[in-house]
Design a protein around this motif. Structure first.
Motif, PDB file in Angstrom:
ATOM      1  N   ILE A 272       0.831  -1.205   0.000  1.00 27.74           N
ATOM      2  CA  ILE A 272       0.000   0.000   0.000  1.00 27.74           C
ATOM      3  C   ILE A 272       0.869   1.260   0.000  1.00 27.74           C
ATOM      4  O   ILE A 272       0.630   2.202  -0.760  1.00 27.74           O
ATOM      5  CB  ILE A 272      -0.949  -0.003   1.221  1.00 27.74           C
ATOM      6  N   ILE A 273       1.891   1.269   0.851  1.00 26.09           N
ATOM      7  CA  ILE A 273       2.793   2.423   0.944  1.00 26.09           C
ATOM      8  C   ILE A 273       3.533   2.634  -0.374  1.00 26.09           C
ATOM      9  O   ILE A 273       3.657   3.756  -0.870  1.00 26.09           O
ATOM     10  CB  ILE A 273       3.801   2.233   2.093  1.00 26.09           C
ATOM     11  N   GLN A 274       4.002   1.530  -0.960  1.00 23.37           N
ATOM     12  CA  GLN A 274       4.750   1.618  -2.214  1.00 23.37           C
ATOM     13  C   GLN A 274       3.901   2.195  -3.336  1.00 23.37           C
ATOM     14  O   GLN A 274       4.319   3.109  -4.056  1.00 23.37           O
ATOM     15  CB  GLN A 274       5.261   0.226  -2.596  1.00 23.37           C
ATOM     16  N   VAL A 275       2.695   1.653  -3.486  1.00 20.11           N
ATOM     17  CA  VAL A 275       1.803   2.094  -4.566  1.00 20.11           C
ATOM     18  C   VAL A 275       1.380   3.544  -4.355  1.00 20.11           C
ATOM     19  O   VAL A 275       1.397   4.358  -5.291  1.00 20.11           O
ATOM     20  CB  VAL A 275       0.558   1.181  -4.649  1.00 20.11           C
ATOM     21  N   THR A 276       1.002   3.879  -3.120  1.00 19.66           N
ATOM     22  CA  THR A 276       0.555   5.250  -2.817  1.00 19.66           C
ATOM     23  C   THR A 276       1.670   6.262  -3.054  1.00 19.66           C
ATOM     24  O   THR A 276       1.452   7.315  -3.670  1.00 19.66           O
ATOM     25  CB  THR A 276       0.078   5.345  -1.354  1.00 19.66           C
ATOM     26  N   SER A 277       2.864   5.933  -2.587  1.00 17.73           N
ATOM     27  CA  SER A 277       3.997   6.840  -2.746  1.00 17.73           C
ATOM     28  C   SER A 277       4.329   7.058  -4.221  1.00 17.73           C
ATOM     29  O   SER A 277       4.572   8.193  -4.653  1.00 17.73           O
ATOM     30  CB  SER A 277       5.224   6.280  -2.020  1.00 17.73           C
ATOM     31  N   PHE A 278       4.305   5.983  -4.987  1.00 16.96           N
ATOM     32  CA  PHE A 278       4.657   6.101  -6.411  1.00 16.96           C
ATOM     33  C   PHE A 278       3.611   6.915  -7.177  1.00 16.96           C
ATOM     34  O   PHE A 278       3.957   7.717  -8.042  1.00 16.96           O
ATOM     35  CB  PHE A 278       4.788   4.706  -7.032  1.00 16.96           C
ATOM     36  N   LYS A 279       2.328   6.727  -6.825  1.00 13.84           N
ATOM     37  CA  LYS A 279       1.270   7.477  -7.515  1.00 13.84           C
ATOM     38  C   LYS A 279       1.293   8.956  -7.151  1.00 13.84           C
ATOM     39  O   LYS A 279       1.024   9.816  -7.997  1.00 13.84           O
ATOM     40  CB  LYS A 279      -0.095   6.873  -7.164  1.00 13.84           C
ATOM     41  N   LEU A 280       1.617   9.259  -5.893  1.00 12.63           N
ATOM     42  CA  LEU A 280       1.583  10.650  -5.436  1.00 12.63           C
ATOM     43  C   LEU A 280       2.866  11.411  -5.743  1.00 12.63           C
ATOM     44  O   LEU A 280       2.833  12.609  -6.058  1.00 12.63           O
ATOM     45  CB  LEU A 280       1.306  10.699  -3.932  1.00 12.63           C
ATOM     46  N   THR A 281       4.019  10.736  -5.637  1.00 10.19           N
ATOM     47  CA  THR A 281       5.303  11.431  -5.780  1.00 10.19           C
ATOM     48  C   THR A 281       6.170  10.907  -6.918  1.00 10.19           C
ATOM     49  O   THR A 281       7.157  11.532  -7.277  1.00 10.19           O
ATOM     50  CB  THR A 281       6.110  11.323  -4.466  1.00 10.19           C
ATOM     51  N   GLY A 282       5.807   9.746  -7.446  1.00  7.29           N
ATOM     52  CA  GLY A 282       6.640   9.154  -8.488  1.00  7.29           C
ATOM     53  C   GLY A 282       7.872   8.465  -7.921  1.00  7.29           C
ATOM     54  O   GLY A 282       8.728   8.001  -8.670  1.00  7.29           O
TER      55      GLY A 282
END
Length: 325
Positions: A272-282
């Motif tokens: 969840i953290i990985q996906v959220t971080s990548f979507k929000l910050t790249g």
């Protein structure tokens, strides 16, 4: 003493069935060309595992089913077993599609979610009709049980669907899911036995089921420990997830699963953290998710990661036992 002997025999029989049937089932899976396709986005060194037979979960599912039917042919144990099988069927369909289409992805996310929701609703409906479950749960550090009324339905759905997928995510290294679930199985065996002795004798058959799950997981490790000769596939991981979550709900203590199943939770949160971080910050927080792949990328061996997960689960099991009793 007799009940303890029954629990031990259920554990032993489940282990022995795995040990005996594994050498026959694994070659059959190979002959049927039920080989695992390794995802391109996974660790490059995992590609050497491509072709290792999957759907090996049928080994311990058979063992757990037979052991439970022999030593605990009661509605409570059969209820938890059938719930586990419902989730296992979802995994079986998913694995079968992967094999037929020779790809790593089987059912779509929506299809898998729908089947898991249906399985969860059947758990709630059948459990309520038979009187095995009601709408009360145990809140840690609060005396007695709290009736959460119809909020129980979304809570149970979240626990069952979320929990089974968490176990599924944990199944990414040789022996990881089976090892962690074996420890969790011991925890539930002890807790269910104590609860059945102190306040609810009807839960004794579920303690026997928990022992069978533990024996099945350990027996499966004979073939699934690194280097794995067979993978459990979604067939096995969703079955185990269903078993663990159903037991937590049957003892009316779903929140304890967050602690004793801490490794499952960490694996899920890492995704969840990985996906959220990548979507929000790249940017990615971990080198790879789930987190067991991150540790691989950091140079940890599969055995070290699995042993660490076992130790963490042992500690969390002790903490969970103290909280419960």
């Amino acid at each position: 003493m007799g009940t303890i002997n029954t629990i031990i025999m259920a554990f032993v029989l489940s282990f022995l069935i795995c040990a005996v049937t594994g050498p026959f089932i694994i070659p059959a899976l190979i002959k049927l060309k039920f080989g695992q396709e390794i995802r391109e986005i996974g660790p490059s060194w995992h590609k050497k595992k491509s072709g290792t037979p999957t759907m090996g979960g049928v080994i311990f599912i058979l063992a757990i089913t037979v052991s439970t039917m022999i030593f605990a042919p009661c509605k409570e144990a059969l209820f938890v077993l059938i719930t586990s099988l419902f989730f296992g069927i979802t995994g079986f369909v998913d694995d079968f599609i992967k094999i037929v289409k020779k790809r790593n992805l089987g059912l779509t996310e929506k299809q898998k979610m729908l089947m898991q929701i249906v399985s969860s609703l059947l758990f709630i409906i059948i459990g309520k009709i038979t009187g095995i479950i009601d709408y009360s749960i145990k809140i840690p550090f609060i005396e007695g049980y709290v009736d959460i009324w119809y909020f129980y339905i979304p809570v149970a759905l979240f626990v069952l669907v979320g929990g089974t997928n968490s176990v599924n995510l944990t199944d990414g290294l040789d022996g990881l899911a089976a090892s962690v679930t074996a420890v969790v199985g011991v925890f539930f065996t002890v807790c269910l036995y104590k609860i059945s002795s102190a306040e609810n004798p009807s839960l004794l058959p579920v303690a026997i089921f928990a022992a069978a799950v533990t024996g099945g997981c350990i027996g499966f490790l004979l073939f699934n420990a690194h280097p794995a000769k067979v993978f459990m596939g979604d067939t096995g991981s969703l079955f185990l997830g269903g078993a663990v979550c159903a037991m937590a709900l049957v003892i009316k203590n779903p929140l304890i699963l967050v602690i004793v199943g801490g490794v499952y939770v960490i694996e899920t949160l890492s995704v969840i953290i990985q996906v959220t971080s990548f979507k929000l910050t790249g940017k990615r927080v971990f080198k790879m998710s789930p987190i067991h792949h991150h540790f691989e990328m950091c140079g940890w061996s599969e055995k070290k990661i699995v042993l660490t997960a076992i130790l963490i689960t042992l500690i969390l099991s002790i903490i969970s036992y103290i909280i419960m009793f």
